[in-house]
Design a protein around this motif. Structure first.
Motif, PDB file in Angstrom:
ATOM      1  N   ALA A 151       0.828  -1.216   0.000  1.00 41.12           N
ATOM      2  CA  ALA A 151       0.000   0.000   0.000  1.00 41.12           C
ATOM      3  C   ALA A 151       0.860   1.262   0.000  1.00 41.12           C
ATOM      4  O   ALA A 151       0.444   2.303  -0.539  1.00 41.12           O
ATOM      5  CB  ALA A 151      -0.930  -0.008   1.209  1.00 41.12           C
ATOM      6  N   ARG A 152       2.048   1.187   0.599  1.00 38.52           N
ATOM      7  CA  ARG A 152       2.950   2.349   0.582  1.00 38.52           C
ATOM      8  C   ARG A 152       3.731   2.421  -0.718  1.00 38.52           C
ATOM      9  O   ARG A 152       3.999   3.498  -1.236  1.00 38.52           O
ATOM     10  CB  ARG A 152       3.923   2.281   1.769  1.00 38.52           C
ATOM     11  CG  ARG A 152       3.287   2.509   3.135  1.00 38.52           C
ATOM     12  CD  ARG A 152       4.337   2.684   4.213  1.00 38.52           C
ATOM     13  NE  ARG A 152       5.114   1.484   4.452  1.00 38.52           N
ATOM     14  CZ  ARG A 152       4.803   0.536   5.335  1.00 38.52           C
ATOM     15  NH1 ARG A 152       3.707   0.655   6.069  1.00 38.52           N
ATOM     16  NH2 ARG A 152       5.577  -0.515   5.509  1.00 38.52           N
ATOM     17  N   TRP A 153       4.117   1.261  -1.228  1.00 38.91           N
ATOM     18  CA  TRP A 153       4.956   1.222  -2.422  1.00 38.91           C
ATOM     19  C   TRP A 153       4.229   1.683  -3.675  1.00 38.91           C
ATOM     20  O   TRP A 153       4.845   2.288  -4.550  1.00 38.91           O
ATOM     21  CB  TRP A 153       5.467  -0.199  -2.654  1.00 38.91           C
ATOM     22  CG  TRP A 153       6.680  -0.566  -1.861  1.00 38.91           C
ATOM     23  CD1 TRP A 153       7.307   0.167  -0.902  1.00 38.91           C
ATOM     24  CD2 TRP A 153       7.423  -1.788  -1.979  1.00 38.91           C
ATOM     25  NE1 TRP A 153       8.388  -0.517  -0.401  1.00 38.91           N
ATOM     26  CE2 TRP A 153       8.481  -1.726  -1.043  1.00 38.91           C
ATOM     27  CE3 TRP A 153       7.287  -2.934  -2.758  1.00 38.91           C
ATOM     28  CZ2 TRP A 153       9.405  -2.758  -0.897  1.00 38.91           C
ATOM     29  CZ3 TRP A 153       8.202  -3.965  -2.603  1.00 38.91           C
ATOM     30  CH2 TRP A 153       9.258  -3.876  -1.689  1.00 38.91           C
ATOM     31  N   PHE A 154       2.937   1.346  -3.788  1.00 36.43           N
ATOM     32  CA  PHE A 154       2.261   1.495  -5.077  1.00 36.43           C
ATOM     33  C   PHE A 154       0.965   2.286  -4.973  1.00 36.43           C
ATOM     34  O   PHE A 154       0.255   2.223  -3.971  1.00 36.43           O
ATOM     35  CB  PHE A 154       1.982   0.112  -5.677  1.00 36.43           C
ATOM     36  CG  PHE A 154       3.215  -0.715  -5.896  1.00 36.43           C
ATOM     37  CD1 PHE A 154       4.211  -0.286  -6.754  1.00 36.43           C
ATOM     38  CD2 PHE A 154       3.394  -1.920  -5.221  1.00 36.43           C
ATOM     39  CE1 PHE A 154       5.361  -1.046  -6.954  1.00 36.43           C
ATOM     40  CE2 PHE A 154       4.534  -2.679  -5.412  1.00 36.43           C
ATOM     41  CZ  PHE A 154       5.525  -2.235  -6.281  1.00 36.43           C
ATOM     42  N   SER A 155       0.667   2.993  -6.055  1.00 31.96           N
ATOM     43  CA  SER A 155      -0.568   3.764  -6.135  1.00 31.96           C
ATOM     44  C   SER A 155      -1.782   2.839  -6.180  1.00 31.96           C
ATOM     45  O   SER A 155      -1.667   1.636  -6.464  1.00 31.96           O
ATOM     46  CB  SER A 155      -0.555   4.632  -7.390  1.00 31.96           C
ATOM     47  OG  SER A 155      -0.597   3.812  -8.551  1.00 31.96           O
ATOM     48  N   ARG A 156      -2.934   3.402  -5.959  1.00 31.98           N
ATOM     49  CA  ARG A 156      -4.172   2.625  -6.023  1.00 31.98           C
ATOM     50  C   ARG A 156      -4.377   2.044  -7.425  1.00 31.98           C
ATOM     51  O   ARG A 156      -4.806   0.898  -7.570  1.00 31.98           O
ATOM     52  CB  ARG A 156      -5.364   3.500  -5.627  1.00 31.98           C
ATOM     53  CG  ARG A 156      -5.378   3.892  -4.153  1.00 31.98           C
ATOM     54  CD  ARG A 156      -6.590   4.721  -3.797  1.00 31.98           C
ATOM     55  NE  ARG A 156      -6.547   6.038  -4.438  1.00 31.98           N
ATOM     56  CZ  ARG A 156      -5.922   7.098  -3.936  1.00 31.98           C
ATOM     57  NH1 ARG A 156      -5.265   6.984  -2.791  1.00 31.98           N
ATOM     58  NH2 ARG A 156      -5.939   8.259  -4.559  1.00 31.98           N
ATOM     59  N   ASP A 157      -4.046   2.827  -8.445  1.00 31.82           N
ATOM     60  CA  ASP A 157      -4.206   2.336  -9.821  1.00 31.82           C
ATOM     61  C   ASP A 157      -3.334   1.114 -10.072  1.00 31.82           C
ATOM     62  O   ASP A 157      -3.782   0.125 -10.675  1.00 31.82           O
ATOM     63  CB  ASP A 157      -3.833   3.444 -10.818  1.00 31.82           C
ATOM     64  CG  ASP A 157      -4.846   4.570 -10.861  1.00 31.82           C
ATOM     65  OD1 ASP A 157      -5.930   4.404 -10.275  1.00 31.82           O
ATOM     66  OD2 ASP A 157      -4.538   5.617 -11.469  1.00 31.82           O
ATOM     67  N   PHE A 158      -2.087   1.167  -9.632  1.00 30.56           N
ATOM     68  CA  PHE A 158      -1.172   0.057  -9.874  1.00 30.56           C
ATOM     69  C   PHE A 158      -1.593  -1.174  -9.075  1.00 30.56           C
ATOM     70  O   PHE A 158      -1.536  -2.308  -9.587  1.00 30.56           O
ATOM     71  CB  PHE A 158       0.257   0.464  -9.496  1.00 30.56           C
ATOM     72  CG  PHE A 158       1.309  -0.506  -9.949  1.00 30.56           C
ATOM     73  CD1 PHE A 158       1.759  -0.492 -11.263  1.00 30.56           C
ATOM     74  CD2 PHE A 158       1.867  -1.423  -9.072  1.00 30.56           C
ATOM     75  CE1 PHE A 158       2.739  -1.374 -11.688  1.00 30.56           C
ATOM     76  CE2 PHE A 158       2.847  -2.310  -9.492  1.00 30.56           C
ATOM     77  CZ  PHE A 158       3.281  -2.289 -10.811  1.00 30.56           C
ATOM     78  N   GLN A 159      -2.030  -0.978  -7.858  1.00 29.32           N
ATOM     79  CA  GLN A 159      -2.495  -2.113  -7.057  1.00 29.32           C
ATOM     80  C   GLN A 159      -3.685  -2.797  -7.716  1.00 29.32           C
ATOM     81  O   GLN A 159      -3.824  -4.030  -7.652  1.00 29.32           O
ATOM     82  CB  GLN A 159      -2.861  -1.641  -5.652  1.00 29.32           C
ATOM     83  CG  GLN A 159      -1.676  -1.180  -4.820  1.00 29.32           C
ATOM     84  CD  GLN A 159      -2.089  -0.692  -3.462  1.00 29.32           C
ATOM     85  OE1 GLN A 159      -2.631  -1.446  -2.656  1.00 29.32           O
ATOM     86  NE2 GLN A 159      -1.873   0.588  -3.187  1.00 29.32           N
ATOM     87  N   ALA A 160      -4.539  -2.014  -8.370  1.00 29.55           N
ATOM     88  CA  ALA A 160      -5.734  -2.574  -9.001  1.00 29.55           C
ATOM     89  C   ALA A 160      -5.397  -3.454 -10.199  1.00 29.55           C
ATOM     90  O   ALA A 160      -6.200  -4.313 -10.590  1.00 29.55           O
ATOM     91  CB  ALA A 160      -6.669  -1.453  -9.428  1.00 29.55           C
ATOM     92  N   THR A 161      -4.201  -3.270 -10.784  1.00 28.46           N
ATOM     93  CA  THR A 161      -3.820  -4.074 -11.947  1.00 28.46           C
ATOM     94  C   THR A 161      -3.411  -5.492 -11.578  1.00 28.46           C
ATOM     95  O   THR A 161      -3.352  -6.371 -12.441  1.00 28.46           O
ATOM     96  CB  THR A 161      -2.644  -3.429 -12.698  1.00 28.46           C
ATOM     97  OG1 THR A 161      -1.469  -3.462 -11.859  1.00 28.46           O
ATOM     98  CG2 THR A 161      -2.960  -1.994 -13.086  1.00 28.46           C
TER      99      THR A 161
END
Length: 262
Positions: A151-161
């Protein structure tokens, strides 16, 4: 990929590209290996000498007993450049790697031509936060920390991928002793005064959704260095080199041209 004993620690590294080219040393974030930069490299200018390595406690490098001091991490980066007979390098450090880059520039300015400090700071976090993370890593392992770290490393958009699986696996593969040791190094570091004495070209990069080193914290550190420049990358987290490697590489390439490195 060679491994060599430096400062008493076996370090795993890669020395690629043009041996006579302008040298660039990449320094990794906590919980990552030299492969952090894989997607960035194809977008960089030609005829560079690209040097990457796994910090102690990570990847193919040795895992000394924790805790580690920041001085030891800086000495190993210094020893690697000395071993490779490199001077006037551009240092590109993200997070922990950015702290090591600051320390190396303060200690051995002859080795450093310019700095790119990405998603980092002169001081990161409070001691209790690091103590808690060290305890969890050593008692429960890295999987117990990985959801919060993603959650700290990546944006919400990237996590959703769903593209975080590779990076979660890299984190899980990090030896808990090495992770805890480097946490201790970060906990014990305050570079505000040393970094404020630096006088060299510096580019700061922050991510708008960085949950580890928010943009204001990064900017505060970059502003310590006269003449430095700060850039905010939108819709990325703590590792913009992973989320938007082409955009990250374009920032590096422009900076190299501005500073005469290429």
């Amino acid at each position: 990929m060679p491994t060599t004993a430096l400062n008493g620690t076996s370090l795993h590294y890669r020395d690629e590209g043009d041996p006579q080219g302008a040298p660039v040393l990449f320094l990794n974030a906590l919980g990552t290996t030299l492969h952090l930069w894989d997607a960035v490299l194809p977008h960089l200018p030609e005829r560079l000498r690209i040097i990457r390595y796994d910090m102690r406690g990570h990847g193919g490098s040795a895992v000394p007993p924790a805790p580690y001091g920041m001085g030891a991490l800086v000495k190993e980066a210094e020893a690697l450049l000395d071993h490779l007979k490199v001077t006037n390098a551009l240092l590109v450090g993200v997070s922990l790697g950015g702290m090591v880059a600051q320390g190396l520039a303060v200690k051995r300015l002859d080795l450093v031509r310019a700095l790119v400090l990405s998603n980092t700071a002169a001081k990161i976090g409070a001691p209790k936060m690091w103590d808690d993370r060290i305890a969890t890593a050593q008692t429960k392992g890295l999987p117990a920390l990985s959801d919060a770290i993603m959650a700290r490393w990546f944006s919400r958009d990237f996590q959703a991928t769903g593209d975080t699986d590779h990076w979660r696996a890299m984190l899980h593969a990090t030896p808990p002793e090495g992770y805890a040791g480097c946490c201790a190094a970060i906990k014990g570091t305050d570079f505000y005064t040393p970094t404020s004495g630096l006088r060299l070209p510096t580019l700061g990069i922050a991510g708008s959704e960085d949950g580890a080193t928010p943009p204001d914290l990064v900017r505060e550190t970059i502003d310590l260095i006269p003449g430095s420049r700060f850039t905010l990358m939108r819709r990325v987290g703590h590792l913009p080199c992973v989320e938007k490697p082409a955009e990250f590489a374009a920032l590096l390439s422009d900076f190299m041209k501005e500073t005469g490195h290429v």
